[in-house]
Enzyme design. Structure first.
Site, PDB file in Angstrom:
ATOM      1  N   GLY A  11       0.761  -1.242   0.000  1.00 29.67           N
ATOM      2  CA  GLY A  11       0.000   0.000   0.000  1.00 29.67           C
ATOM      3  C   GLY A  11       0.788   1.286   0.000  1.00 29.67           C
ATOM      4  CB  CYS A  59     -15.189   1.546 -29.992  1.00 32.73           C
ATOM      5  SG  CYS A  59     -14.544   1.717 -31.638  1.00 32.73           S
ATOM      6  CE1 TYR A  81      -1.988  -3.685  -8.370  1.00 33.46           C
ATOM      7  CE2 TYR A  81      -0.615  -1.797  -7.849  1.00 33.46           C
ATOM      8  CZ  TYR A  81      -1.190  -2.979  -7.488  1.00 33.46           C
ATOM      9  OH  TYR A  81      -0.966  -3.496  -6.235  1.00 33.46           O
ATOM     10  CE1 TYR A 130      -8.712   1.188  -9.259  1.00 34.05           C
ATOM     11  CE2 TYR A 130      -6.509   1.276 -10.188  1.00 34.05           C
ATOM     12  CZ  TYR A 130      -7.549   0.556  -9.667  1.00 34.05           C
ATOM     13  OH  TYR A 130      -7.432  -0.797  -9.550  1.00 34.05           O
ATOM     14  N   GLY A 176       3.683  -3.741  -3.778  1.00 35.24           N
ATOM     15  CA  GLY A 176       3.654  -3.944  -5.229  1.00 35.24           C
ATOM     16  C   GLY A 176       4.131  -2.676  -5.904  1.00 35.24           C
TER      17      GLY A 176
HETATM   18  C1  LIG Z   1      -3.776  -8.029  -0.277  1.00 36.12           C
HETATM   19  C2  LIG Z   1      -2.920  -7.075  -1.007  1.00 36.12           C
HETATM   20  N1  LIG Z   1      -1.609  -7.037  -0.733  1.00 36.12           N
HETATM   21  C3  LIG Z   1      -0.768  -6.193  -1.369  1.00 36.12           C
HETATM   22  C4  LIG Z   1      -1.222  -5.331  -2.332  1.00 36.12           C
HETATM   23  C5  LIG Z   1      -0.233  -4.426  -3.017  1.00 36.12           C
HETATM   24  O1  LIG Z   1      -0.525  -3.108  -2.839  1.00 36.12           O
HETATM   25  P1  LIG Z   1       0.449  -1.970  -3.387  1.00 36.12           P
HETATM   26  O2  LIG Z   1       0.735  -2.267  -4.793  1.00 36.12           O
HETATM   27  O3  LIG Z   1      -0.299  -0.719  -3.189  1.00 36.12           O
HETATM   28  O4  LIG Z   1       1.683  -2.021  -2.532  1.00 36.12           O
HETATM   29  C6  LIG Z   1      -2.584  -5.315  -2.645  1.00 36.12           C
HETATM   30  C7  LIG Z   1      -3.096  -4.363  -3.628  1.00 36.12           C
HETATM   31  O5  LIG Z   1      -4.119  -3.792  -3.531  1.00 36.12           O
HETATM   32  C8  LIG Z   1      -3.457  -6.213  -1.969  1.00 36.12           C
HETATM   33  O6  LIG Z   1      -4.751  -6.260  -2.252  1.00 36.12           O
END
Ligand SMILES: Cc1ncc(COP(=O)(O)O)c(C=O)c1O
Length: 392
Positions: free
Chosen positions: A234, A340, A369, A315, A274
């Site tokens: 996060g 389209c 993402y 988003y 992530g």
């Molecule tokens: C359970 C869980 N872990 C980790 C992540 C990775 O989040 P981020 O890419 O914001 O670090 C997410 C993404 O929403 C998630 O749902």
């Protein structure tokens, strides 16, 4: 600053993207192209790792499941967090062992749970009673964590909040305490710890601090001999700036929060980052297909769209847009895709340099993402992916 103009050419991590694009064209390859930097990926992973040398870092595969990127992270010492057994298979293919796999995610099917238990992943994070019942039915040795919902409305886009009340994710405190009692009746289920994930793209450290302090209280209330505590992912980045020092400062503040809250916990800490690891390590090269003028605005139509990068549409997310050839005269334009749908855009009302058909644009920070959320909508081809180091 990994992105800058030098001699009127956009450079990324000291490589001229104009030259890279020429090479790509010479290989008879098309655009759009997801370009990644091994160097930036390494830097970002190591930055996180150095901040938390004792933690287990489980890269969130949902942010990017491209095999060469996963392999690179494996070699750097990462573990993985997966939210489907499909992602677990991608991780195994990249060389991760089951012992390195953390299985999160709401709505795991019985089949997925059976597969994960069969290969003995490191931990399955249970999100609710129905999932636990499926695990009980499978009746095999399994290591689990319990995902708690902090009930905290983090300051981020509503679609990427996961820790508020009334969310589909995780369990309330009372449900979680009841689950601990239930699990005691099933000796094959080994409870290793608690987990939480507050949401994504979070930049407010007070949100993290409040949630982690509450998690720490809950750990004490559980009176259980836990082995670990999973703090989720996060941590956000500053998409509107190319000054990576700002991200680094955020990481330092995040580390401060973790150190303050958990310095005496004695538990193994797990993270699931992530975006912080992979977003800056990728960009999308896209070719201009048309430039239109309407009475009110200019519209640049490119060959990448919501089928390759859905974040702007889904988003209202910001990605920097930079022409490869520096243009001193900036003009406001919408940068839109070929799909389209009127909702297919990459950037709205953005000051972009003057561009023409066949010019290339760089859509910045798409390593998280981006390709992992791509679709086949309109049956347009998938964008290829390549490390810049492999084509220079
Ligand atoms: C359970 C869980 N872990 C980790 C992540 C990775 O989040 P981020 O890419 O914001 O670090 C997410 C993404 O929403 C998630 O749902």
């Amino acid at each position: 600053m990994s992105l800058n103009y030098s001699n009127q050419e956009l450079h990324w991590n000291a490589h001229s993207l104009v030259q890279v694009a020429k090479k790509w064209r010479n290989l008879k390859e098309d655009f759009p192209l997801y370009l990644y930097s091994r160097k930036i990926l390494q830097d970002r992973f190591q930055l996180f790792q150095k901040s938390f040398p004792k933690a287990r870092i489980h890269f969130a595969v949902k942010s990017n499941h491209w095999q060469p990127l996963l392999k690179e992270l494996k070699n750097l010492g990462s573990h993985v967090d997966v939210v489907s057994f499909g992602e677990a298979e991608a991780a195994l293919e990249a060389g991760f062992t089951p012992e390195q796999i953390l299985f999160s995610g709401v709505g795991k099917t019985k089949k997925e749970l059976e597969s994960a238990i069969k290969i003995q992943v490191y931990q399955i994070n249970i999100e609710g009673d129905d999932e636990l019942n499926r695990i009980i039915e499978i009746d095999q040795p399994v290591r689990v964590g319990l995902r708690w919902t902090p009930g905290l409305d983090a300051k981020t886009h509503p679609f990427i909040k996961t820790g508020h009340l009334d969310t589909k994710f995780g369990m309330s405190e009372s449900d979680l305490l009841a689950m601990i009692e239930k699990i005691k009746k099933y000796p094959k289920i080994q409870l290793q710890g608690l987990s939480m994930h507050l949401g994504s793209q979070i930049q407010d450290m007070q949100d993290f601090k409040a949630a982690y302090l509450a998690l720490k209280d809950l750990v004490n209330k559980c009176q259980t001999d836990f082995k670990n505590i999973d703090l989720g992912g996060g941590l956000g980045i500053f998409y509107e700036s190319q000054d990576l020092n700002q991200d680094e400062k955020l990481l330092t503040e995040y580390k401060k929060v973790i150190d303050e809250v958990f310095f005496d916990s004695g538990l193994q800490i797990l993270f699931e980052p992530g975006r912080f690891i992979s977003a800056r390590a990728g960009g999308l090269l896209t070719e201009v297909q048309a430039v239109k003028s309407t009475p009110k605005k200019k519209i640049i139509v490119v060959d990448a769209g919501m089928h390759q990068l859905i974040r702007p549409v889904l988003y209202e997310a910001y990605h920097g847009v930079f022409p490869l050839a520096e243009s001193l005269k900036l003009e406001k334009a919408d940068v839109v895709g070929p799909i389209c749908e009127s909702s297919d855009f990459l950037a709205l009302d953005r000051e972009v340099g003057q561009v023409q058909v066949k010019d290339l644009l760089w859509i910045a920070d798409t390593g998280a993402y981006g390709s992992s959320m791509a679709s086949r909508y309109n049956l347009r081809p998938e964008a290829k992916e390549v490390f810049i180091e492999d084509i220079i």
